[in-house]
Design a protein around this motif. Structure first.
Motif, PDB file in Angstrom:
ATOM      1  N   ILE A 100       0.862  -1.183   0.000  1.00  0.00           N
ATOM      2  CA  ILE A 100       0.000   0.000   0.000  1.00  0.00           C
ATOM      3  C   ILE A 100       0.900   1.236   0.000  1.00  0.00           C
ATOM      4  O   ILE A 100       1.787   1.365   0.847  1.00  0.00           O
ATOM      5  CB  ILE A 100      -0.935   0.000   1.231  1.00  0.00           C
ATOM      6  CG1 ILE A 100      -1.914  -1.177   1.132  1.00  0.00           C
ATOM      7  CG2 ILE A 100      -1.688   1.323   1.355  1.00  0.00           C
ATOM      8  CD1 ILE A 100      -2.732  -1.413   2.387  1.00  0.00           C
ATOM      9  N   VAL A 101       0.683   2.117  -0.974  1.00  0.00           N
ATOM     10  CA  VAL A 101       1.497   3.324  -1.139  1.00  0.00           C
ATOM     11  C   VAL A 101       0.598   4.544  -0.978  1.00  0.00           C
ATOM     12  O   VAL A 101      -0.346   4.735  -1.748  1.00  0.00           O
ATOM     13  CB  VAL A 101       2.173   3.345  -2.526  1.00  0.00           C
ATOM     14  CG1 VAL A 101       2.989   4.624  -2.690  1.00  0.00           C
ATOM     15  CG2 VAL A 101       3.060   2.120  -2.724  1.00  0.00           C
ATOM     16  N   SER A 102       0.876   5.339   0.039  1.00  0.00           N
ATOM     17  CA  SER A 102       0.082   6.547   0.315  1.00  0.00           C
ATOM     18  C   SER A 102      -1.417   6.249   0.316  1.00  0.00           C
ATOM     19  O   SER A 102      -2.227   7.005  -0.224  1.00  0.00           O
ATOM     20  CB  SER A 102       0.413   7.646  -0.702  1.00  0.00           C
ATOM     21  OG  SER A 102       1.745   8.079  -0.547  1.00  0.00           O
ATOM     22  N   GLY A 103      -1.755   5.118   0.941  1.00  0.00           N
ATOM     23  CA  GLY A 103      -3.152   4.750   1.089  1.00  0.00           C
ATOM     24  C   GLY A 103      -3.772   4.033  -0.083  1.00  0.00           C
ATOM     25  O   GLY A 103      -4.925   3.610  -0.015  1.00  0.00           O
ATOM     26  N   ASN A 104      -3.028   3.859  -1.164  1.00  0.00           N
ATOM     27  CA  ASN A 104      -3.527   3.162  -2.345  1.00  0.00           C
ATOM     28  C   ASN A 104      -2.986   1.746  -2.396  1.00  0.00           C
ATOM     29  O   ASN A 104      -1.778   1.522  -2.195  1.00  0.00           O
ATOM     30  CB  ASN A 104      -3.093   3.889  -3.631  1.00  0.00           C
ATOM     31  CG  ASN A 104      -3.709   5.259  -3.753  1.00  0.00           C
ATOM     32  OD1 ASN A 104      -4.916   5.390  -3.846  1.00  0.00           O
ATOM     33  ND2 ASN A 104      -2.870   6.287  -3.739  1.00  0.00           N
ATOM     34  N   SER A 133       0.628   5.897  -7.988  1.00  0.00           N
ATOM     35  CA  SER A 133       0.113   6.304  -6.683  1.00  0.00           C
ATOM     36  C   SER A 133       1.134   7.026  -5.825  1.00  0.00           C
ATOM     37  O   SER A 133       0.836   7.434  -4.716  1.00  0.00           O
ATOM     38  CB  SER A 133      -0.410   5.073  -5.935  1.00  0.00           C
ATOM     39  OG  SER A 133       0.565   4.051  -5.922  1.00  0.00           O
ATOM     40  N   GLY A 134       2.365   7.183  -6.323  1.00  0.00           N
ATOM     41  CA  GLY A 134       3.404   7.783  -5.506  1.00  0.00           C
ATOM     42  C   GLY A 134       3.199   9.265  -5.254  1.00  0.00           C
ATOM     43  O   GLY A 134       2.601   9.981  -6.060  1.00  0.00           O
ATOM     44  N   GLN A 135       3.705   9.718  -4.105  1.00  0.00           N
ATOM     45  CA  GLN A 135       3.637  11.131  -3.723  1.00  0.00           C
ATOM     46  C   GLN A 135       5.059  11.648  -3.477  1.00  0.00           C
ATOM     47  O   GLN A 135       5.950  10.882  -3.108  1.00  0.00           O
ATOM     48  CB  GLN A 135       2.850  11.277  -2.421  1.00  0.00           C
ATOM     49  CG  GLN A 135       1.471  10.668  -2.459  1.00  0.00           C
ATOM     50  CD  GLN A 135       0.382  11.715  -2.545  1.00  0.00           C
ATOM     51  OE1 GLN A 135       0.648  12.902  -2.408  1.00  0.00           O
ATOM     52  NE2 GLN A 135      -0.838  11.274  -2.752  1.00  0.00           N
ATOM     53  N   ARG A 136       5.236  12.938  -3.641  1.00  0.00           N
ATOM     54  CA  ARG A 136       6.537  13.558  -3.320  1.00  0.00           C
ATOM     55  C   ARG A 136       6.702  13.574  -1.805  1.00  0.00           C
ATOM     56  O   ARG A 136       5.807  14.006  -1.065  1.00  0.00           O
ATOM     57  CB  ARG A 136       6.586  14.965  -3.881  1.00  0.00           C
ATOM     58  CG  ARG A 136       7.906  15.669  -3.602  1.00  0.00           C
ATOM     59  CD  ARG A 136       8.010  16.975  -4.376  1.00  0.00           C
ATOM     60  NE  ARG A 136       9.273  17.642  -4.112  1.00  0.00           N
ATOM     61  CZ  ARG A 136       9.754  18.669  -4.822  1.00  0.00           C
ATOM     62  NH1 ARG A 136       9.065  19.120  -5.852  1.00  0.00           N
ATOM     63  NH2 ARG A 136      10.920  19.225  -4.517  1.00  0.00           N
ATOM     64  N   LEU A 137       7.848  13.104  -1.344  1.00  0.00           N
ATOM     65  CA  LEU A 137       8.136  13.142   0.087  1.00  0.00           C
ATOM     66  C   LEU A 137       8.363  14.585   0.536  1.00  0.00           C
ATOM     67  O   LEU A 137       8.940  15.405  -0.184  1.00  0.00           O
ATOM     68  CB  LEU A 137       9.390  12.314   0.415  1.00  0.00           C
ATOM     69  CG  LEU A 137       9.338  10.820   0.083  1.00  0.00           C
ATOM     70  CD1 LEU A 137      10.672  10.156   0.434  1.00  0.00           C
ATOM     71  CD2 LEU A 137       8.197  10.121   0.823  1.00  0.00           C
TER      72      LEU A 137
END
Length: 444
Positions: free
Chosen positions: A419-423, A436-440
């Protein structure tokens, strides 16, 4: 998918194991409890499975831009997610080298469109871009990368004045590759004189020697102590270097930290005979005593992080003679399961794996609301079956380069879902959410 309920997992987090449920909603962990009686868009029965915080890999080379025939942000982040790595920090030795703020931002834009995992990128340092380095926004960028060795050619920072200024003025963490260029050049010249251009790969750890590593690492530590720099030394490859680091204070108070890589914890110089250039890395894989000494330092807290230095090259490149073959190899898909294999061998605990591959990375880099299974934190999670053996082969390798130094190895553990950032990005061998990735972000 706005909500996920994970039921009856064995949760590995912050030095403990316990059975419980985790409710994920709108990207974040909303609740952790022994029993959550709630509905969700997706329910996962995790009975018999172990839930880890998603791994944060603080050192990868995903090859984009400029070298995308080897790998790219999309392909390598997919492989990472399949291996339970939910966030990565990528290095600046792409083409062009990431030596300006504009080139740095260009990479963030690529990742925003193409990365399955959460991402950050290091700002690169050279002998003449100090002004650009000092413009880096510490709240949005993981760190500054300094190559104090010849691994990347024209990114070598070997000007003593530049190094002094970098260590004195850097507004943020400096991550270093430490090998002494002069020592390596002398060693290489010596073996070329003895053997010509047909040097066997087994000489790699002799050419890129313990002395070369220690000279450079000790200089970096000396500079950091002199200027009170926040220093993080990457891929420690010798037992001797581990004594440069301490375990006498809480991690959040350390100004000097260190990383070990999967290959230095797994292979030894005896493996060159069968693996050849496929285990050729810089710094080199060295002796069994070095491997054992690095693991000891990981366990006792002198080394703080376990990462990959994922650096894919094509099969054709790796099959060249030793001097022509590039250094580096792909590892993100197999890093967590390789460490879990060491757990099965009784060499490290599950809690220590979570600490070194997630908690400590988040602490060292001050990653905002990631690296732990905590209510209110981003839901970056890896669900693992510790008893599901599988063999690494061409058919299940996800790297763009199509090979792995672990080919033929059987691992006892398998990543079931990530699960990546809730996805729900990955489940049972299939990718569920492609971008689904987000910038840290960083709390600095």
């Amino acid at each position: 998918m706005s909500s996920i309920l994970i039921k009856s997992a064995t949760i590995v987090n912050e030095g403990k194991q316990f059975t419980g449920d985790v409710l994920v909603k709108d990207g974040f962990i909303e609740r952790i409890d022994s029993l959550i009686d709630s509905t969700a868009d997706k329910e996962i029965n995790a009975e018999g499975l172990h839930l880890f915080p998603g791994c944060i890999d603080d050192q990868v080379h995903f090859r984009e831009p400029g070298l995308t025939y080897k790998g790219d942000i999309y392909t390598e982040s997919r492989a990472a997610v399949a291996g339970g790595i939910t966030s990565f920090m990528e290095m600046p030795n792409t083409v062009p080298n990431t030596l300006t703020q504009q080139l740095l931002e260009d990479k963030y834009q690529i990742a925003a469109h193409n990365s399955l995992a959460n991402y950050s990128f290091f700002m690169g340092a050279s002998n003449d871009n100090l002004d650009e380095v000092l413009r880096t926004d510490a709240s949005k960028v993981c760190g500054v990368k300094v190559f104090m060795g010849s691994s990347t050619g024209n990114m070598l920072v070997d000007n003593p004045t530049t190094l002094e200024k970098l260590f004195a003025q850097s507004p943020m963490l400096i991550a270093t590759h430490c090998e002494d260029e002069g020592t390596i050049k002398r060693n290489l010249a010596h073996y070329k004189e003895l053997l010509g251009d047909d040097i066997p790969v087994r000489y790699h750890p002799i050419i890129r020697s313990e002395e070369a590593c220690y000279l450079s690492s000790s200089m970096a530590v000396e500079l950091a102590k002199k200027h009170n720099t926040r220093l993080h030394i990457l891929h420690i490859s010798t037992a001797k270097e581990t004594h440069l680091f301490s375990n006498d204070m809480p991690l959040e108070n350390k100004r000097i930290t260190a990383e070990a890589c999967i290959h230095h914890l797994w292979f030894t110089d005896a493996d060159y005979e069968t693996r050849g250039n496929f285990i050729k890395w810089n710094p080199a894989v060295k002796t069994q005593a070095d491997r054992d000494g690095i693991l000891k330092a990981v366990l006792d807290g002198r080394i703080d992080v376990i990462a990959t230095d994922h650096a894919p090259h094509t099969l054709q490149e790796k099959q060249q003679p030793y001097l022509a073959a590039p250094s580096g190899g792909p590892l993100v898909q197999h890093a967590l399961v390789a460490m879990l294999e060491l757990y099965h061998q009784g060499k490290i605990s599950l809690e220590q794996i979570a600490q070194k591959m997630a908690h400590n990375v988040a602490t060292i880099f001050q990653v905002e609301k990631r690296g732990f299974i905590r209510e209110g934190y981003w839901a970056d999670l890896a669900l693992v079956n510790l008893n599901k053996p599988w063999q690494v082969n061409k058919g299940n390798i996800l790297y763009k380069c199509g090979w792995s130094p672990f080919e033929g190895n059987t691992f006892q553990s398998q990543v079931e879902a990530t699960i990546v950032s809730g996805n729900l990005a990955y489940e049972n061998g299939s990718f569920k959410n492609d971008k689904s990735g987000q910038r840290l972000s960083f709390t600095r």
